[in-house]
Design an enzyme around this catalytic site. Structure first.
Site, PDB file in Angstrom:
ATOM      1  N   GLU A 188       0.869  -1.164  -0.028  1.00 55.05           N
ATOM      2  CA  GLU A 188       0.022  -0.083  -0.055  1.00 55.05           C
ATOM      3  C   GLU A 188       0.765   1.279   0.171  1.00 55.05           C
ATOM      4  O   GLU A 188       0.290   2.462  -0.446  1.00 55.05           O
ATOM      5  CB  GLU A 188      -0.965  -0.181   1.218  1.00 55.05           C
ATOM      6  CG  GLU A 188      -2.072   0.771   0.919  1.00 55.05           C
ATOM      7  CD  GLU A 188      -3.219   0.681   2.131  1.00 55.05           C
ATOM      8  OE1 GLU A 188      -3.194  -0.445   2.633  1.00 55.05           O
ATOM      9  OE2 GLU A 188      -3.861   1.393   2.164  1.00 55.05           O
ATOM     10  N   HIS A 243       7.411 -26.918   0.371  1.00 52.94           N
ATOM     11  CA  HIS A 243       6.577 -28.085  -0.152  1.00 52.94           C
ATOM     12  C   HIS A 243       5.445 -27.361  -1.142  1.00 52.94           C
ATOM     13  O   HIS A 243       4.491 -28.041  -1.322  1.00 52.94           O
ATOM     14  CB  HIS A 243       6.074 -28.975   0.724  1.00 52.94           C
ATOM     15  CG  HIS A 243       7.182 -29.467   1.864  1.00 52.94           C
ATOM     16  ND1 HIS A 243       7.798 -30.598   1.345  1.00 52.94           N
ATOM     17  CD2 HIS A 243       7.865 -29.421   2.714  1.00 52.94           C
ATOM     18  CE1 HIS A 243       8.746 -30.854   2.049  1.00 52.94           C
ATOM     19  NE2 HIS A 243       8.815 -30.086   2.986  1.00 52.94           N
ATOM     20  N   LYS A 245     -13.261   2.051  -2.126  1.00 56.50           N
ATOM     21  CA  LYS A 245     -14.183   2.678  -0.984  1.00 56.50           C
ATOM     22  C   LYS A 245     -15.293   3.619  -1.717  1.00 56.50           C
ATOM     23  O   LYS A 245     -16.540   3.356  -1.337  1.00 56.50           O
ATOM     24  CB  LYS A 245     -13.490   3.643  -0.072  1.00 56.50           C
ATOM     25  CG  LYS A 245     -12.525   2.710   1.077  1.00 56.50           C
ATOM     26  CD  LYS A 245     -11.979   3.682   1.862  1.00 56.50           C
ATOM     27  CE  LYS A 245     -11.212   3.115   2.794  1.00 56.50           C
ATOM     28  NZ  LYS A 245     -10.735   3.678   3.975  1.00 56.50           N
TER      29      LYS A 245
HETATM   30  O1  PA5 Z   1      -2.988   2.255   5.856  1.00 55.49           O
HETATM   31  C1  PA5 Z   1      -4.032   2.496   5.783  1.00 55.49           C
HETATM   32  O2  PA5 Z   1      -4.252   3.816   5.709  1.00 55.49           O
HETATM   33  C2  PA5 Z   1      -5.285   1.743   5.467  1.00 55.49           C
HETATM   34  O3  PA5 Z   1      -4.870   0.370   5.132  1.00 55.49           O
HETATM   35  C3  PA5 Z   1      -6.406   1.842   6.553  1.00 55.49           C
HETATM   36  O4  PA5 Z   1      -5.663   1.290   7.814  1.00 55.49           O
HETATM   37  C4  PA5 Z   1      -7.460   1.169   6.359  1.00 55.49           C
HETATM   38  O5  PA5 Z   1      -8.302   1.486   5.264  1.00 55.49           O
HETATM   39  C5  PA5 Z   1      -8.400   1.054   7.563  1.00 55.49           C
HETATM   40  O6  PA5 Z   1      -8.603   2.695   7.837  1.00 55.49           O
HETATM   41  P1  PA5 Z   1      -9.371   3.103   9.123  1.00 55.49           P
HETATM   42  O7  PA5 Z   1      -8.375   2.926  10.181  1.00 55.49           O
HETATM   43  O8  PA5 Z   1      -9.741   4.585   8.754  1.00 55.49           O
HETATM   44  O9  PA5 Z   1     -10.698   2.471   9.377  1.00 55.49           O
END
Ligand code: PA5
Length: 464
Positions: free
Chosen positions: A290, A319, A433
């Site tokens: 990410e 394996h 989203k």
């Molecule tokens: O790294 C990030 O920002 C995302 O993966 C968030 O952690 C994830 O989308 C969840 O978001 P939130 O904590 O706002 O619910």
């Protein structure tokens, strides 16, 4: 330091033509230095707030430890409702530092049972409710934005059940971990009077394990959170040089940068040789994927950067996937995490004297076997010219896990800067989203809905 980074098997001395030469490393010393300088200049500011978490939480840690003791005294289950960065860290640290069959242990040998619900699969929610009594359960709702559909839908389901089953005391079953200033969860927390912990502004989801997101669940589990933070601080302090040979996460970032940009290594495999570190690979995959997977660079140019993270487990995947790692395309870097001393070891008993091809194992331990197989895999990968590097932990404990978490966060931050991308945003996630909101007819997403409706329809010919 309990962590050692061995990158011999990335280098041409061992890998020959597939390896990286010292000359190639010299060529990136400058941008590595810049990445280090940028990090140091901006530490603790903007999205780099996470870098100070090992140092600035003394008060909050005290409060968390008190809350954790209360939770242990008054509840039988602790359930985290969260997703992505609000779930993967707590899961990884639980897996690393608690008994590997923790929830199944006799209650006299463990604390509260622990669950992290990071999906909206209805069958899973039913399954959870089949094994917990909400009256005996503390729910920790974790969402930085306070708006994530998955977490908020779980919140609504659980609060509805709590209201029905616990009456006026229902709000005592919820701890909210969220942004102090933004989002809906903080508003709900104030209205309902939930105990609340804050996720600092400069701490993004995937960099949040060392703030209350991770510290509260860990403390509830009896994990030494002070040790966790001390380990992270040790790693941060050890990474205090712009010289790649003196700063392990910076060297790790420089090697991955060369692997990606000059050697076509588009895949990063995380392969711990310890079941306790299995979920650390999941946490790493989010952090690396990410953070670095970005369409545009910081100058606005189309760049499509990143390296696809893959999780594997030693020896299990020997394996399975290791055939591909050893003989498949030269498109990957394999990071092995080894553990020198397992917390427990088990002797492989005698009993096969007449079978030489089994008997050779007798008298050795499982710890010896897993570590020997790790070294054998490193050898096989290297012999076939596949880049691999090993992070060795002396043992798995709160401090070494703190070091490991900080190592990967620093490596990611340095590497993102070297790639000239925004490490801390996630526009690709936001797009998904927003499309969900539009499909659910959320107010304000009418244009997105129209865009979705105008998209090409599926061709029935391609659905068989
Ligand atoms: O790294 C990030 O920002 C995302 O993966 C968030 O952690 C994830 O989308 C969840 O978001 P939130 O904590 O706002 O619910």
């Amino acid at each position: 330091m309990q962590l050692k980074f061995d990158f011999n098997n990335m280098m041409d001395g061992t890998l020959k033509e597939q390896g990286i030469s010292e000359k190639e490393l010299d060529a990136v010393k400058g941008i590595a230095k810049d990445a280090y300088a940028y990090f140091e200049k901006n530490r603790g500011t903007g999205w780099m707030g996470w870098s100070e978490l090992p140092y600035n939480q003394a008060e909050i840690v005290g409060d968390i430890i008190c809350t954790a003791a209360e939770v242990r005294a008054n509840f039988k289950n602790f359930v985290v409702l969260g997703i992505g960065g609000s779930a993967l860290g707590p899961m990884a640290v639980f897996n690393a530092l608690c008994h590997l069959r923790y929830n199944e242990l006799d209650p006299s040998k463990r604390g509260v049972r622990f669950y992290v619900e990071d999906n909206v699969d209805p069958e899973r929610m039913y399954a959870l409710l089949d094994v917990i009594d909400v009256k005996e359960t503390m729910f920790n709702v974790i969402t930085k934005s306070g708006a994530t559909s998955e977490t908020m839908s779980q919140y609504l389901i659980i609060t509805d059940i709590l209201k029905k089953k616990c009456g006026k005391d229902w709000a005592k079953h919820i701890i909210a971990t969220t942004s102090e200033s933004k989002g809906n969860l903080i508003k709900l927390a104030k209205k309902e009077g939930f105990k609340t912990y804050f996720i600092p502004d400069g701490v993004g989801g995937r960099f949040s394990e060392l703030c209350p997101v991770g510290l509260l669940p860990a403390a509830v589990l009896g994990i030494d959170i002070v040790g966790l933070l001390r380990g992270a601080a040790n790693m941060d302090k050890a990474a205090n040089s712009s010289d790649i040979y003196k700063n392990a996460p910076l060297m790790a970032a420089a090697l991955q940068y060369i692997a990606m940009e000059k050697k076509g290594k588009n895949i990063s495999i995380m392969m711990p040789y310890a079941d306790s570190l299995k979920l650390m690979a999941d946490w790493y995959c989010q952090l690396w994927g990410e953070s670095l997977g970005k369409a545009k660079d910081l100058d606005g140019n189309i760049a499509h950067k990143g390296q696809t993270p893959v999780k594997a487990l030693g020896v299990t995947d020997q394996h399975s996937q290791v055939q591909l790692y050893t003989e498949g395309p030269y498109d990957k870097v394999i990071t092995i995490i080894g553990v020198e001393n397992f917390r427990k070891d088990m002797l492989i008993a005698d009993g096969a004297e007449e079978f030489a091809d089994v008997n050779f194992l007798c008298g050795h331990t499982m710890g010896e076997l897993i570590n020997t197989e790790r070294r054998a895999t490193e050898y096989a990968l290297t012999r076939s010219g596949h880049m691999n590097r090993t992070i060795m932990l002396d043992s798995v404990n709160a401090e070494s896990i703190g070091e490991l978490l900080m190592f990967f966060m620093l490596e990611t931050a340095y590497c993102g800067k070297m790639l000239n991308i925004d490490t801390f945003n996630q526009p690709g996630v936001e797009e998904g989203k927003n499309a969900t909101y539009a499909m659910f007819d959320r107010k304000g997403y009418e244009a997105k809905k129209a865009e979705l409706e105008a998209a090409p329809q599926k061709n029935e010919r391609y659905i068989i």
